[in-house]
Design a protein around this motif. Sequence first.
Motif, PDB file in Angstrom:
ATOM      1  N   PRO A  98     -26.795 114.883  53.521  1.00 29.49           N
ATOM      2  CA  PRO A  98     -27.926 113.949  53.620  1.00 29.49           C
ATOM      3  C   PRO A  98     -27.777 112.725  52.713  1.00 29.49           C
ATOM      4  N   ALA A  99     -27.346 112.937  51.462  1.00 29.26           N
ATOM      5  CA  ALA A  99     -27.170 111.808  50.551  1.00 29.26           C
ATOM      6  C   ALA A  99     -26.033 110.903  51.000  1.00 29.26           C
ATOM      7  N   ALA A 100     -24.964 111.490  51.533  1.00 31.84           N
ATOM      8  CA  ALA A 100     -23.845 110.675  52.011  1.00 31.84           C
ATOM      9  C   ALA A 100     -24.265 109.796  53.190  1.00 31.84           C
ATOM     10  N   LEU A 101     -25.063 110.339  54.104  1.00 31.56           N
ATOM     11  CA  LEU A 101     -25.548 109.555  55.236  1.00 31.56           C
ATOM     12  C   LEU A 101     -26.497 108.446  54.774  1.00 31.56           C
ATOM     13  N   ALA A 102     -27.283 108.731  53.741  1.00 34.38           N
ATOM     14  CA  ALA A 102     -28.177 107.703  53.207  1.00 34.38           C
ATOM     15  C   ALA A 102     -27.384 106.573  52.575  1.00 34.38           C
ATOM     16  N   ARG A 103     -26.357 106.915  51.786  1.00 37.62           N
ATOM     17  CA  ARG A 103     -25.552 105.879  51.124  1.00 37.62           C
ATOM     18  C   ARG A 103     -24.796 105.025  52.133  1.00 37.62           C
ATOM     19  N   GLU A 104     -24.203 105.670  53.127  1.00 40.00           N
ATOM     20  CA  GLU A 104     -23.313 104.946  54.038  1.00 40.00           C
ATOM     21  C   GLU A 104     -24.057 104.163  55.099  1.00 40.00           C
ATOM     22  N   PHE A 105     -25.139 104.725  55.626  1.00 37.09           N
ATOM     23  CA  PHE A 105     -25.801 104.113  56.780  1.00 37.09           C
ATOM     24  C   PHE A 105     -27.277 103.804  56.562  1.00 37.09           C
ATOM     25  N   GLY A 106     -27.834 104.205  55.431  1.00 41.06           N
ATOM     26  CA  GLY A 106     -29.258 103.994  55.217  1.00 41.06           C
ATOM     27  C   GLY A 106     -30.147 104.977  55.942  1.00 41.06           C
ATOM     28  N   VAL A 107     -29.606 106.148  56.291  1.00 40.60           N
ATOM     29  CA  VAL A 107     -30.379 107.154  57.023  1.00 40.60           C
ATOM     30  C   VAL A 107     -31.512 107.680  56.137  1.00 40.60           C
ATOM     31  N   ARG A 108     -32.712 107.740  56.698  1.00 41.85           N
ATOM     32  CA  ARG A 108     -33.883 108.231  55.962  1.00 41.85           C
ATOM     33  C   ARG A 108     -34.165 109.711  56.228  1.00 41.85           C
ATOM     34  N   THR A 109     -34.017 110.145  57.474  1.00 39.20           N
ATOM     35  CA  THR A 109     -34.324 111.535  57.841  1.00 39.20           C
ATOM     36  C   THR A 109     -33.090 112.170  58.462  1.00 39.20           C
ATOM     37  N   VAL A 110     -32.714 113.336  57.939  1.00 37.92           N
ATOM     38  CA  VAL A 110     -31.523 114.041  58.395  1.00 37.92           C
ATOM     39  C   VAL A 110     -31.912 115.451  58.819  1.00 37.92           C
ATOM     40  N   ALA A 111     -31.438 115.866  59.978  1.00 30.20           N
ATOM     41  CA  ALA A 111     -31.545 117.264  60.399  1.00 30.20           C
ATOM     42  C   ALA A 111     -30.135 117.813  60.554  1.00 30.20           C
ATOM     43  N   LEU A 112     -29.854 118.898  59.866  1.00 30.99           N
ATOM     44  CA  LEU A 112     -28.594 119.621  60.006  1.00 30.99           C
ATOM     45  C   LEU A 112     -28.890 120.896  60.775  1.00 30.99           C
ATOM     46  N   ALA A 113     -28.113 121.148  61.815  1.00 31.72           N
ATOM     47  CA  ALA A 113     -28.437 122.251  62.719  1.00 31.72           C
ATOM     48  C   ALA A 113     -27.193 123.035  63.090  1.00 31.72           C
ATOM     49  N   ALA A 114     -27.394 124.301  63.376  1.00 26.68           N
ATOM     50  CA  ALA A 114     -26.343 125.077  64.019  1.00 26.68           C
ATOM     51  C   ALA A 114     -26.088 124.485  65.404  1.00 26.68           C
ATOM     52  N   ASP A 115     -24.826 124.510  65.832  1.00 24.91           N
ATOM     53  CA  ASP A 115     -24.541 123.948  67.152  1.00 24.91           C
ATOM     54  C   ASP A 115     -25.230 124.732  68.257  1.00 24.91           C
ATOM     55  N   ALA A 116     -25.580 125.995  67.974  1.00 24.13           N
ATOM     56  CA  ALA A 116     -26.345 126.753  68.961  1.00 24.13           C
ATOM     57  C   ALA A 116     -27.732 126.152  69.156  1.00 24.13           C
ATOM     58  N   VAL A 117     -28.314 125.603  68.096  1.00 16.65           N
ATOM     59  CA  VAL A 117     -29.629 124.970  68.208  1.00 16.65           C
ATOM     60  C   VAL A 117     -29.544 123.706  69.054  1.00 16.65           C
ATOM     61  N   THR A 118     -28.538 122.862  68.795  1.00 18.23           N
ATOM     62  CA  THR A 118     -28.409 121.651  69.609  1.00 18.23           C
ATOM     63  C   THR A 118     -28.065 122.004  71.055  1.00 18.23           C
ATOM     64  N   ALA A 119     -27.295 123.087  71.248  1.00 21.50           N
ATOM     65  CA  ALA A 119     -27.032 123.538  72.622  1.00 21.50           C
ATOM     66  C   ALA A 119     -28.325 123.979  73.293  1.00 21.50           C
ATOM     67  N   TYR A 120     -29.172 124.695  72.540  1.00 25.44           N
ATOM     68  CA  TYR A 120     -30.452 125.145  73.083  1.00 25.44           C
ATOM     69  C   TYR A 120     -31.311 123.958  73.505  1.00 25.44           C
ATOM     70  N   VAL A 121     -31.463 123.001  72.596  1.00 26.51           N
ATOM     71  CA  VAL A 121     -32.340 121.862  72.890  1.00 26.51           C
ATOM     72  C   VAL A 121     -31.755 121.010  74.011  1.00 26.51           C
ATOM     73  N   GLY A 122     -30.433 120.880  74.050  1.00 27.79           N
ATOM     74  CA  GLY A 122     -29.833 120.167  75.168  1.00 27.79           C
ATOM     75  C   GLY A 122     -30.108 120.836  76.495  1.00 27.79           C
ATOM     76  N   ALA A 123     -30.128 122.163  76.491  1.00 26.10           N
ATOM     77  CA  ALA A 123     -30.326 122.909  77.734  1.00 26.10           C
ATOM     78  C   ALA A 123     -31.791 123.008  78.135  1.00 26.10           C
TER      79      ALA A 123
END
Length: 336
Positions: A98-123
């Motif tokens: 999360p801190a690396a994404l904030a430093r590099e791109f200015g990201v404010r909100t980060v969600a880290l997920a298991a790929d099974a979760v993103t597969a679920y939501v995609g489906a």
Amino acid sequence: MTVPAPPEPSPGILAVDSGGSGLRVALGTTERRAPAHRSSRVPVRTGARGIDPEHLMEQLTPMVRALSAETGIGRPLTAVVGAAGFGTLGGALRAELPAALAREFGVRTVALAADAVTAYVGALGSRPGAVIAAGTGLIAIGTDLTAWRRADGWGHLLGDCGGGAWIGRAGLEAALRAHDGRPGGSVALLTRAEERFGPMPGLPGRLYPRPDRPAVLASFAPQVAACAPHDPVAAGILRAAARHMADSAAAVCPADGEPQVAVTGGLCELGGPLLVPLAEELTQRLPYARRVAAAGDPVDGAVRIALQLAVGTLTLPRDDSMLYVVNNPPSRKRGD
């Protein structure tokens, strides 16, 4: 005459799918314009600390910069990273990404997920149900929107029952049985195995030392499917795979309400020899659940989560090992 100020650009969203075959990245906006994509075939390294956040950022940074130049999207204020192995190997990602994404791109909100979760939501999106993610490995994930449940996904040595590596290994075992003259062998699979791997006595020496054994085993799964229409041993392997997949789905599917069930992943490309028995097994094991086609893949799921986070409508259950959300304080992006 007062000239109206130009409208504020829509907040950018960044979606990442990190898996065994590399990175896939999408950059878009909350206006739901179709995001632009980039991909890499280099998997993120895993070491003593688990998934390596520095290696992920090394690959991600130039891809996001290229997408930003292509789309004109400057700051992705929301980022979602779906990573294979996050549940057990995600400690360093949670601590540092999360801190690396904030430093590099200015990201404010980060969600880290298991790929099974993103597969679920995609489906299925944000609906209760169960998803079988079937590729080289296999995992089933389900939710009633209050908690996540998972079954299998334990790797090719301890589980992933019914996945591509499991099917390929079972097919090669049947080939070796035919080579030896033992019961349960398949001459058709022996022929296919020799065409692909050479003489069977040399197979262990070619397979065991390889670091990509699961992928090599899974590469034989299409041969099992090709033999299934005319070979009862191959057909039996796929029927057993279907039972394992249905077992995992039944273990995680909500018992109440009107859950949906979907299957996603590369194993769907095996077609009827697997999908027909799987439909029969799911009907028997989950008669109350409605079978639906997967609406999208893990990248689509990461995009959906990012959009919902950005506009404050995310209803999926939070869980440090499955869906971990961090709000970064405002910071200046590098180069600002």
